[in-house]
Design an enzyme around this catalytic site. Structure first.
Site, PDB file in Angstrom:
ATOM      1  N   HIS A  91       7.504  -1.980   5.924  1.00  0.00           N
ATOM      2  CA  HIS A  91       7.440  -1.304   4.631  1.00  0.00           C
ATOM      3  C   HIS A  91       8.754  -1.552   3.906  1.00  0.00           C
ATOM      4  CE1 HIS A  91       7.477   2.143   1.844  1.00  0.00           C
ATOM      5  NE2 HIS A  91       6.171   1.983   1.867  1.00  0.00           N
ATOM      6  N   SER A 150      -1.609  -3.337   1.361  1.00  0.00           N
ATOM      7  CA  SER A 150      -1.610  -2.044   2.045  1.00  0.00           C
ATOM      8  C   SER A 150      -2.917  -1.890   2.811  1.00  0.00           C
ATOM      9  CB  SER A 150      -1.450  -0.895   1.043  1.00  0.00           C
ATOM     10  OG  SER A 150      -2.577  -0.801   0.211  1.00  0.00           O
TER      11      SER A 150
END
Length: 172
Positions: free
Chosen positions: A116, A140
């Site tokens: 991330h 995502s």
């Protein structure tokens, strides 16, 4: 209670160094978190500090690794982030994209195993401050249910665009 940017950054850097990050990695990571908080994107700000410290200390996020080029052309590159801290890997990818774009006029750089990386606009703003137009995006997991659906099939798939505006504020 209010805290200064420097106090928050210094405390966060100390926490991340104790978790195992190198100082330069911890610095850019905290700049990323504080940038998100300053823009009101608290889901990507200091509230994530504890989660990241735990991921570093247990080895899910590796310290001291640099992204490596796994494929490249004059104006493109694919990088492997080797599960390093996303903020550092993202900055390395943007630095390479900026270099290639200055040489060829346009560049695309992708990253795998980058973790991330925080708010996309952290990187697009960085590029615009260097006089470059930037489009930054990420994938995502599917966590959104389409209208009328029963199963998560859509990701948030964030993106950010920044355009330098000379003597005015950059367009973001």
């Amino acid at each position: 209670m209010r805290y200064s940017y420097d106090d928050l950054k210094n405390l966060g850097v100390q926490i991340m160094e104790r978790a195992g990050l190198q100082n330069s990695e911890a610095e850019i990571f905290l700049e990323n978190l504080l940038y998100a908080d300053a823009r009101g994107v608290h889901s990507h700000g200091l509230s994530r500090l504890g989660v990241y410290a735990k991921r570093v200390s247990c080895g899910v996020i590796k310290s001291g690794v640099d992204a490596t080029v796994i494929a490249e052309s004059e104006s493109t590159a694919a990088l492997d982030g080797h599960n390093g801290i996303g903020a550092k890997i993202g900055r390395q990818a943007m630095d390479l994209a900026i270099k290639k774009a200055k040489d060829t006029g346009c560049a695309v750089v992708t990253v795998k195993h980058g973790n991330h990386f925080g708010a996309c606009s952290f990187y697009s703003r960085y590029a615009s401050q260097k006089g470059m137009i930037a489009i930054v995006m990420a994938n995502s997991i599917a966590n959104g249910v389409p209208f009328g659906g029963a199963k998560a099939m859509l990701g948030t798939n964030p993106f950010a665009i920044a355009v330098p505006a000379n003597h005015m504020r950059d367009l973001m």
